[in-house]
Design a protein around this motif. Structure first.
Motif, PDB file in Angstrom:
ATOM      1  N   ARG A  28       0.842  -1.207   0.000  1.00  0.00           N
ATOM      2  CA  ARG A  28       0.000   0.000   0.000  1.00  0.00           C
ATOM      3  C   ARG A  28       0.874   1.252   0.000  1.00  0.00           C
ATOM      4  NH1 ARG A  28      -5.484  -1.657   1.019  1.00  0.00           N
ATOM      5  NH2 ARG A  28      -5.370  -3.924   0.818  1.00  0.00           N
ATOM      6  N   PHE A  29       0.352   2.273  -0.669  1.00  0.00           N
ATOM      7  CA  PHE A  29       1.000   3.585  -0.634  1.00  0.00           C
ATOM      8  C   PHE A  29      -0.068   4.652  -0.482  1.00  0.00           C
ATOM      9  CE2 PHE A  29       2.068   7.461  -3.086  1.00  0.00           C
ATOM     10  CZ  PHE A  29       2.988   7.986  -2.184  1.00  0.00           C
ATOM     11  N   VAL A  30       0.158   5.584   0.449  1.00  0.00           N
ATOM     12  CA  VAL A  30      -0.752   6.703   0.661  1.00  0.00           C
ATOM     13  C   VAL A  30       0.047   7.997   0.517  1.00  0.00           C
ATOM     14  CG1 VAL A  30      -2.240   7.900   2.299  1.00  0.00           C
ATOM     15  CG2 VAL A  30      -2.276   5.397   2.181  1.00  0.00           C
ATOM     16  N   LEU A  31      -0.419   8.853  -0.381  1.00  0.00           N
ATOM     17  CA  LEU A  31       0.180  10.175  -0.536  1.00  0.00           C
ATOM     18  C   LEU A  31      -0.498  11.107   0.453  1.00  0.00           C
ATOM     19  CD1 LEU A  31       2.125  12.005  -2.222  1.00  0.00           C
ATOM     20  CD2 LEU A  31       0.114  12.575  -3.624  1.00  0.00           C
ATOM     21  N   SER A  32       0.089  11.231   1.632  1.00  0.00           N
ATOM     22  CA  SER A  32      -0.531  12.054   2.658  1.00  0.00           C
ATOM     23  C   SER A  32      -0.467  13.530   2.284  1.00  0.00           C
ATOM     24  CB  SER A  32       0.154  11.811   4.010  1.00  0.00           C
ATOM     25  OG  SER A  32      -0.618  12.331   5.074  1.00  0.00           O
ATOM     26  N   LYS A  33       0.608  13.949   1.607  1.00  0.00           N
ATOM     27  CA  LYS A  33       0.676  15.329   1.096  1.00  0.00           C
ATOM     28  C   LYS A  33      -0.073  15.351  -0.241  1.00  0.00           C
ATOM     29  CE  LYS A  33       4.300  16.662  -1.103  1.00  0.00           C
ATOM     30  NZ  LYS A  33       5.571  17.325  -1.457  1.00  0.00           N
ATOM     31  N   GLY A  34      -1.396  15.325  -0.146  1.00  0.00           N
ATOM     32  CA  GLY A  34      -2.236  15.109  -1.306  1.00  0.00           C
ATOM     33  C   GLY A  34      -2.119  16.147  -2.399  1.00  0.00           C
ATOM     34  N   GLY A  47      -3.790  11.436   5.950  1.00  0.00           N
ATOM     35  CA  GLY A  47      -3.344  10.314   5.137  1.00  0.00           C
ATOM     36  C   GLY A  47      -2.368   9.421   5.875  1.00  0.00           C
ATOM     37  N   PHE A  48      -1.522  10.013   6.689  1.00  0.00           N
ATOM     38  CA  PHE A  48      -0.557   9.240   7.475  1.00  0.00           C
ATOM     39  C   PHE A  48      -1.284   8.325   8.456  1.00  0.00           C
ATOM     40  CE2 PHE A  48       3.125   9.565  10.724  1.00  0.00           C
ATOM     41  CZ  PHE A  48       3.781   8.485  10.160  1.00  0.00           C
TER      42      PHE A  48
END
Length: 297
Positions: free
Chosen positions: A68-74, A127-128
């Motif tokens: 999984r990857f989440v771009l918290s700095k959207g 997101g984090f």
């Protein structure tokens, strides 16, 4: 899950990162709005993530058991979209629809519209926390898969980030990796003028994380950092990637005004593309949007 078996050549990664920079700029130009500075600083990190660490295909998203990857700095999603398109996760033609009504690629990632996006992000810090939940879920299920989250440095001023950091260390989520795009700037000024972050590495260590500090534009250093993450058995890992906001475009580099949202003029785009190796003649395809129809822009 061990580290990916195939280490991609730096030249191949450099070529893909350059393509992603060009596409990100063209997307923001056609949207007449966007965040070029933080997109360009994140490109090299995203390139290694997608082409070496994640190695996802469309079929992977029908399987719950996937990295999984989440771009918290959207707000850096133009770079995310560009790299995903180069990886074959969405049609290149979709890139021209950035920030347009009734199109999939919105100004912040939207999980409902884009299958490769794992979480809708934009409110900094959230997101984090979502990525933490994914890592905890894998942990409870005994699934040995990595979860990556990319944060901006201004985002670290959110208290929610440090709650997440404390939680992840407490549960020893060693398959959880935070990547900080540490370009030292946020929307209004330098971080040091808004709310200083240093000593950043020591802060993460005090929260119980394994810390690596690297040049976030050195592709081999990025690869090595992810390799060390895969060897960590007891702690979550944070990679503090020292980057340059607007990297690759001289007139944007290290200048807060290019954070966003900005409207690029024709000359802005052509000058930026020239810094990325695109001639004025080739730039016509970027101005017209024809580049989004090319298989290998």
């Amino acid at each position: 899950m061990d580290a990916p078996q195939t280490k991609l050549a730096s030249a191949d990664l450099e070529r893909r990162a350059l393509q992603a920079r060009r596409l990100s700029l063209a997307m923001i130009y056609h949207a007449k709005s966007g965040h070029p500075g933080g997109s360009l600083s994140a490109v090299d990190l995203l390139t290694v993530l997608y082409f070496q660490e994640l190695q996802l295909t469309d079929a992977a998203f029908s399987d719950w058991n996937r990295p999984r990857f989440v771009l918290s700095k959207g707000h850096a999603c133009p770079a995310h979209y560009a790299v995903a398109a180069l990886a074959g996760l969405l049609p290149m033609s979709e890139l021209g629809g950035l920030r347009k009504i009734n199109r999939a690629l919105q100004g912040h990632p939207h999980v409902g519209a884009t299958p490769f996006v794992e979480a809708s992000t934009g409110s900094l810090g959230q997101g984090f926390s979502i990525a933490l939940g994914m890592a905890l879920g894998f942990h409870h299920r005994g699934v040995d898969l990595p979860v990556f989250a990319m944060l901006g440095d201004g985002e670290l001023q959110e208290g929610q980030v440090w709650e997440t950091a404390m939680f992840a260390a407490h549960y020893r989520l060693n398959r959880f990796c935070a990547v900080i795009d540490y370009n030292k700037l946020q929307s209004d000024a330098r971080n040091s003028e808004i709310m200083g972050l240093e000593p950043l590495g020591d802060k993460w260590r005090s929260f119980g994380w394994a810390v690596q500090e690297i040049d976030g534009h050195d592709l081999e250093a990025i690869q090595a950092a992810f390799g060390a993450f895969h060897q960590e058995k007891d702690k979550p890992t944070v990679i503090i990637a020292h980057t340059i906001k607007g990297k690759g475009v001289g007139y944007m580099e290290d200048i807060p005004a290019w954070h966003g949202s900005v409207k690029l003029t024709d000359d802005n785009l052509l000058d930026a593309l020239a810094a990325c190796g695109v001639t004025r003649e080739q730039g016509a395809a970027y101005l017209s949007g024809a580049v989004f129809e090319e298989a290998n822009p």
